[in-house]
Design an enzyme around this catalytic site. Structure first.
Site, PDB file in Angstrom:
ATOM      1  N   ASP A  28     -14.773  16.157   7.198  1.00 44.61           N
ATOM      2  CA  ASP A  28     -15.747  15.173   6.780  1.00 44.61           C
ATOM      3  C   ASP A  28     -14.993  14.097   5.991  1.00 44.61           C
ATOM      4  O   ASP A  28     -13.904  14.351   5.479  1.00 44.61           O
ATOM      5  CB  ASP A  28     -16.795  15.873   5.902  1.00 44.61           C
ATOM      6  CG  ASP A  28     -17.949  14.956   5.556  1.00 44.61           C
ATOM      7  OD1 ASP A  28     -18.305  14.118   6.396  1.00 44.61           O
ATOM      8  OD2 ASP A  28     -18.492  15.083   4.446  1.00 44.61           O
ATOM      9  N   ASP A  40     -23.001  19.807   7.089  1.00 44.35           N
ATOM     10  CA  ASP A  40     -21.754  20.405   7.588  1.00 44.35           C
ATOM     11  C   ASP A  40     -21.876  21.904   7.835  1.00 44.35           C
ATOM     12  O   ASP A  40     -21.026  22.492   8.503  1.00 44.35           O
ATOM     13  CB  ASP A  40     -20.614  20.178   6.573  1.00 44.35           C
ATOM     14  CG  ASP A  40     -20.318  18.710   6.351  1.00 44.35           C
ATOM     15  OD1 ASP A  40     -20.302  17.965   7.341  1.00 44.35           O
ATOM     16  OD2 ASP A  40     -20.121  18.311   5.194  1.00 44.35           O
ATOM     17  N   ASP A  54     -18.772  19.211   2.816  1.00 41.88           N
ATOM     18  CA  ASP A  54     -19.400  19.507   1.535  1.00 41.88           C
ATOM     19  C   ASP A  54     -20.911  19.416   1.582  1.00 41.88           C
ATOM     20  O   ASP A  54     -21.579  19.822   0.643  1.00 41.88           O
ATOM     21  CB  ASP A  54     -18.860  18.584   0.440  1.00 41.88           C
ATOM     22  CG  ASP A  54     -19.080  17.111   0.757  1.00 41.88           C
ATOM     23  OD1 ASP A  54     -19.609  16.806   1.850  1.00 41.88           O
ATOM     24  OD2 ASP A  54     -18.737  16.257  -0.079  1.00 41.88           O
TER      25      ASP A  54
END
Length: 898
Positions: free
Chosen positions: A328, A635, A631
């Site tokens: 990410d 996700d 986070d």
């Protein structure tokens, strides 16, 4: 109607579809709908009971091998070893039992994110109700600081901004609007929607509930998380194959041995059964699973010291086989802290050092550091950004935080980097009035008076809006006529870098003016300059990406942010080739096309949870071992699906942490590179342990086989064989768990996922050393027997020769191919010397203590016998070093690195 198309309808159409109005539902209708739709809470998953969870800890090939060894030792009535093995199994099961339930905990964390209370309009009156009583059609009021209690279609808003990073990964709060958007709009572009679990950071609004409980976006992620199946690690897959073939080979060899002795030599069935059991005991590496488990556990401890917390033991090694890291952007490669990176004036363009909210860094011009005291026109710009500002910066436990809008807050550390003191500046120019930022006019203005009778208006906002107010620009020495083409070019160039551009201006007004009106904003301003703001890459992340790429690991960015921002950050990080695909692009691809695309593209933007999951699955279908970092709630499904899920510990949501195998305590992408190195070291050490332990078993099995083939007495009894297996595994082999990384470790390519645990070279080395051990032990046994020594004496020499041979071979195993020729090679790992010293004491006790002599059928040895045993150890060490030399020459390898 699902929540996925509410955003394309107007507010009136949504109210009609929900059979609601702006005054809210009646109490009776709300009660009826609650009975129809159920409470606004996520359905808890079916949980496995504690007993089943505990029993499932034994469903593991490593444990099966240990249990088989325990059964064999129990059959031989060797209860001490049985107790040790069973103890290892039970402890391992308890550790797994405690760490179990990852998916259930992730679900519980999602449920905790839902708002406990909500303000609703029912029958035209305001009520504060429990969030779980909300129903579709309820009118909900939102204010700054509220957590959105259900999925809402907005009906009205006033400067409403909602932080959706947990759902979308977008780093800045989203400005909301009530206008409908396209049906194909991705989650982050549905400006007329407010989603359950997100946070209102500014403004207020009202919305009609369109989805509750499992029908919300967060509910869909919850359902995806339950459906995603965790994958086993490469090591466990290899151990399963290895254990299966080893078991077949041992059973087959034992059966053939039994039949040969019974049919050829006509030995008694009882004797042959004991011989076959001896063969099985000799061949089963009962110490190997324990050594592997301890090696992994030591790796967990070392990684914890480097801020990587491993939640599942085999995941440690799996990191070493990773071929692709999907990361990410927000909060992982970046800090999720907006930072001014560029200051543009009419005369110069300054770059700003440092990242995040910490007020550390400086300014540079043309790559050279500068002191802004020599540039008063730049200080005017920074002062405007500091004073025309409602955010606050504060430090807590070494971390800097912004209270207020993150983009506005970025201007405070900018001023601090220029050594400006906020309290002093506010004292010198106290604020008298303001026009707050609103999306309709897209600027904020403040009125200030100094102590000398002067008054100033500062303004900051969207570039086009502020430029329209200005007719002059602040130059290096004086104000000059505004040059619009210059500013438009700078705005475009800064935007192309993925930075959000703000303009700042000021003007002098009459000292008697005490209020600000919109009429004051219609002109007469001097443009001070522009600032470029973004959530920049962590400096250490840039180096970590480079390290991963050098190790043959491809890094891919999958983010919910805009494509231009993602592409700009990726370029700074050295990820990809400039290409970026969006979620809409991915929706147009079938699975086969996606598998091809993931081989060519490394940056994916506007990605939803489904997109992240599809990308991870496509990479795995191509044979990649995938680590996924993240986070946010968005996700979690991909974290669980990946071979290794890596969550952020400081800013990561609890959902992400519970779905991941590893948590980074410092939220630092660079820690992943360290973890990969540790994983590779662990795998190397496991291979060394296998190459060390297996020849012991191979040599013992060969000794039994030779005895049966030639109809001679067994040189080693079953209980002596088990003794050697246990003491060498738990002492000597354990020392290899402490070996450090070899010099070229992070320059090697990742090992292939299908690579067998035993390579051709390892099979050769195991066979070669097995033959050396068997030949030497049998030769010494026959030599002593020929001299007329008793059977117990010959066996005592044989068992000690086997142990000393293992001690010598341990030094060989420190490097699989590199030579052992210096003191560093012998003593570089102090645990090797320590375990040999311990084993010498243990073996002397084994040979000389009366109760050990009685238990194992051994006798005391004289000095000449020990001389023969030590000579055998030296010869074996030299033979293996010569074999290494031959293999290096054969492979054309003349370096000292293994």
């Amino acid at each position: 109607m699902t929540q996925r198309i509410w955003h394309e309808l107007s507010a009136t159409e949504v109210l009609s579809a929900q059979q609601a109005n702006e005054h809210g539902l009646s109490d009776d209708e709300a009660t009826r709908r609650l009975a129809q739709h159920g409470p606004n809470r996520l359905t808890p998953p079916q949980k496995r009971g504690p007993l089943l969870r505990f029993l499932l800890q034994f469903h593991n090939v490593l444990i099966y091998v240990l249990l088989a060894a325990a059964v064999v030792t129990a059959l031989l009535a060797h209860w001490v070893d049985t107790a040790v093995i069973v103890g290892v199994v039970v402890i391992n099961a308890f550790i797994g039992f405690i760490q179990e339930g990852k998916a259930e905990q992730a679900m519980e964390a999602i449920r905790r994110m839902l708002a406990p209370e909500a303000t609703v309009l029912r029958g035209g009156k305001h009520f504060v109700v429990a969030a779980e009583t909300l129903v579709p059609g309820d009118i909900v009021l939102l204010a700054s600081g509220d957590k959105v209690p259900a999925d809402l279609r907005l009906l009205s808003e006033k400067n409403l901004r909602i932080e959706e990073a947990a759902l979308t990964g977008e780093s800045t709060a989203v400005e909301k609007d009530i206008a409908a958007v396209d049906a194909q709009a991705v989650l982050g572009d549905r400006f007329c929607m407010a989603y359950s679990g997100t946070l209102v950071v500014y403004g207020k609004g009202t919305g009609v509930v369109v989805a509750t409980a499992d029908s919300t976006e967060i509910g869909r992620i919850s359902a995806m998380l339950q459906e995603v199946k965790s994958l086993t690690t490469p090591l466990l897959r290899q151990m399963e194959t290895f254990g299966r073939w080893l078991t077949i080979a041992i059973m087959l060899l034992s059966a053939l041995t039994f039949l040969f002795g019974w049919l050829v030599h006509h030995f008694a069935l009882g004797d042959m059964f004991l011989a076959a059991v001896s063969m099985a005991v000799a061949a089963i590496p009962e110490g190997l699973p324990a050594v592997m488990t301890i090696t992994l556990a030591l790796g967990v401890q070392r990684m914890a010291g480097r801020s990587a917390i491993v939640r599942r033991l085999p995941a440690v090694e799996a990191l070493g086989s990773v071929t692709t890291i999907c990361t990410d952007k927000t909060g992982t490669l970046t800090k999720n802290e907006m930072t001014v990176q560029r200051v543009i004036t009419a005369a110069q363009i300054f770059d700003v050092d440092g990242s995040g909210y910490a007020p550390h860094g400086g300014f540079s011009l043309d790559g050279k550091p500068v002191d802004l005291a020599a540039y008063p026109h730049v200080l005017d710009l920074l002062r405007a950004g500091l004073l025309c500002n409602d955010a606050q910066l504060h430090e807590s436990e070494g971390q800097w935080h912004i209270a207020g809008d993150p983009t506005e807050g970025a201007l405070i550390p900018l001023a601090l980097k220029a050594n400006m003191e906020p309290r002093f500046e506010h004292g010198e120019l106290p604020r008298t009035d303001l026009i707050p930022f609103e999306s309709e006019h897209r600027f904020m203005a403040t009125l200030h008076h100094d102590h000398s009778g002067h008054a100033f208006v500062f303004v900051k906002g969207a570039v086009e809006q502020v430029l329209a107010m200005c007719h002059r620009q602040r130059g290096a020495g004086e104000d000059e006529t505004l040059v619009l083409p210059y500013w438009h070019a700078q705005m475009a160039a800064t935007g192309a870098l993925g930075q959000r551009v703000l303009a700042l201006a000021m003007k002098t007004v009459d000292q008697g003016q005490r209020e600000l009106a919109f009429a004051d904003m219609e002109g007469g301003f001097t443009l001070l300059g522009l600032v470029g703001i973004s959530d920049p890459p962590r400096e250490e992340a840039i180096a970590a990406v480079r390290d991963c790429q050098a190790a043959g690991i491809r890094v891919k960015m999958i983010t919910g942010d805009h494509a231009d921002t993602a592409r700009a950050i990726a370029i700074q990080l050295g990820i990809g080739n400039g290409l970026a695909l969006t979620g809409i692009d991915l929706d147009a691809l079938d699975d086969a096309a996606l598998r091809k695309v993931v081989q060519e593209v490394d940056v994916f933007a506007r990605a939803s949870p489904e997109h992240k999951l599809r990308l991870v699955t496509a990479l795995q279908a191509n044979g990649e071992i995938v680590a996924m970092t993240g986070d946010g709630v968005n996700d979690a499904p991909a974290l669980k699906r990946a071979d290794i899920g890596v969550a952020m510990g400081m800013k990561g949501t609890e959902v992400a942490k519970e779905a991941a195998e590893m948590v980074l305590a410092d939220d630092n992408f660079a820690t992943i590179a360290h973890a990969v190195e540790e994983g590779r070291t662990i795998y190397d050490n496991i291979k060394k342990a296998i190459v060390f332990i297996m020849p012991t078993n191979g040599g013992e099995a060969a000794i039994v086989l030779i005895a049966i083939l030639f109809g001679m007495a067994l040189p080693l009894t079953p209980v002596q064989i088990l003794w050697v297996n246990m003491v060498t595994a738990v002492t000597l082999a354990l020392a290899l768990s402490f070996e450090k990384a070899e010099p070229d470790l992070m320059r090697r390519k990742p090992r292939a996922a299908a690579e067998p645990l035993l390579s051709g070279f390892m099979i050769w080395r195991i066979s070669f050393v097995s033959v050396l051990l068997a030949a030497g032990v049998v030769a010494l046994f026959l030599w002593e027997s020929a001299r007329g020594e008793g059977l117990d004496t010959a066996r005592t020499i044989a068992v000690n020769a086997l142990v000393v041979g293992e001690m010598a071979y341990l030094f060989n195993c420190r490097y699989l191919l590199a030579p052992v020729r210096s003191w560093r090679d012998f003593g570089g790992n102090p645990y090797v010397l320590l375990t040999i010293a311990v084993l010498v004491v243990i073996q002397l006790a084994f040979t000389y203590l009366p109760f050990m002599q009685k238990l194992f059928g051994v006798v005391a040895l004289d000095a000449p016998s020990w001389g023969l045993i030590l000579a055998f150890g030296v010869l074996l060490f030299v033979a293996v070093e010569l074999e290494k030399l031959a293999v290096r020459k054969l492979n054309g390898r003349h370096t000292d690195s293994a």
